[in-house]
Design a protein around this motif. Structure first.
Motif: not given
Length: 271
Positions: A197, A257-258, A261-262, A264-265
Motif C-alpha cells: 500500500i 485513504l492509504a 487501508a494500511y 486496516y491490513t
C-alpha cells in the motif's frame, strides 16, 4: 518543581524551524487563500471578495484546453503506473531473493534511471518511438517514462522488505503441503500487503505530478502537470490557484485513504 529555563540556542533553533515550515507551506497557504476570491479576483493580493466561484471554474472550459480531461488522464495513468510498479517490483524482489548470474549488473541497470537527468530519459524514449515509427502519447510512451521513475524506487523498497522477511513462514506452509503459488497468496502476500500500500501510494504520487519525464513523450494530449504549465501563459485568473487547492485536497484524500487501508491490513495481521 521549577521548570528548567530554556537556553537562547533553543529559541534560535525553534525560530529557524518555524521559518522553515513557513517556507514550505507559506506558498501553499497563499494559493488556498487566493483561490477563494470573488469573480473580480486577480492573481495577487489584496483579495477581492470571498466566494467559491473559482473552484467551480476549474471544471469549466478554459481559454486554452481544460483541466478536467487532463486530470482524468493523470489519474488513469497514475493508477496504471501504481499497479504495474507493484507487480513488477514484487516479482523482481522475489527473484532477487535467490542469487543468480548477472544479478548485480541487473540491479544497477534498474536503478540507473534515478541518476540520469529526467529530461534525457524523456528524450531517449521519444527517440526510440520515433525510430520504431510509433506515435508518442500520454498512455504508451508516457507510461514507459513514468515507470522508469517509479519502478526503481519501489524495487529498492521491496528489496528491503524481503530482506527482513522471515522465510520460516514459507517453509512451514510448504511443509503443510502448499505449493509456491498458494504459499505466496495465503502467506507472503498478506504479510507484505501494508508495505505494498505504501509503495502504491509512492508510485501514484510520483506519477501524478511528474512533469519532466512526460514533457517530450506525451503527444498531443497533456497530463495535468503539462496542462497547468501550458496554461500559465494563457490562463491569468485564480482558476489556476483553485486547481492547486483542489488537487492538494485530492492528494490529502489519497494519503488518508492509504493510511486507512494500511491500518486496516495491519490490524488484520495482528489478529
Amino acid at each position: 518543581m521549577m521548570q528548567q529555563k530554556r537556553s537562547l540556542t533553543y529559541y534560535l533553533l525553534a525560530g529557524f524551524f518555524g521559518l522553515f515550515v513557513l517556507f514550505l507551506y507559506g506558498p501553499m497557504l497563499a494559493i488556498f487563500i487566493l483561490s477563494l476570491q470573488g469573480e473580480e479576483g486577480t492573481l495577487t493580493f489584496p483579495m477581492k471578495g470571498f466566494s467559491f466561484y473559482w473552484l467551480g471554474q476549474v471544471f469549466q472550459e478554459q481559454r486554452v484546453g481544460n483541466f478536467t480531461d487532463a486530470f482524468w488522464r493523470s489519474l488513469l495513468l497514475g493508477l496504471l503506473v501504481t499497479l504495474l510498479s507493484v507487480i513488477v517490483t514484487v516479482m523482481s524482489a522475489l527473484a532477487f531473493r535467490q542469487r543468480f548470474k548477472g544479478a548485480g549488473t541487473l540491479f544497477y541497470l534498474t536503478i540507473a534511471s534515478l541518476i540520469v537527468p529526467s529530461v534525457l530519459i524523456s528524450l531517449g524514449i521519444g527517440i526510440v518511438f520515433q525510430v520504431l515509427d510509433l506515435e508518442t502519447n500520454w498512455f504508451s510512451s508516457g507510461l514507459g517514462a513514468h515507470l522508469t521513475w517509479t519502478v526503481p524506487f519501489a524495487f529498492l523498497i521491496m528489496l528491503g522488505i524481503f530482506n527482513r522477511f522471515n522465510p520460516s513462514y514459507e517453509e512451514a506452509s510448504r511443509d503443510l503441503g502448499a505449493n509456491d503459488t498458494k504459499t505466496f497468496w495465503e502467506i507472503v502476500f498478506p504479510l507484505i500487503l501494508p508495505a505494498l500500500i505504501g509503495i502504491g501510494l509512492l508510485g501514484f504520487t510520483l506519477s501524478y505530478d511528474e512533469f519532466t519525464r512526460t514533457s517530450l513523450v506525451s503527444g498531443q494530449k497533456n497530463t495535468l502537470p503539462l496542462e497547468i504549465f501550458g496554461m500559465t501563459t494563457n490562463v491569468t485568473s485564480p482558476a489556476l490557484y483553485a486547481l492547486g487547492t483542489l488537487t492538494t485536497l485530492f492528494s490529502f484524500a489519497m494519503i488518508l485513504l492509504a493510511i486507512a487501508a494500511y491500518n486496516y491490513t495491519s490490524r488484520r495481521q495482528s489478529q
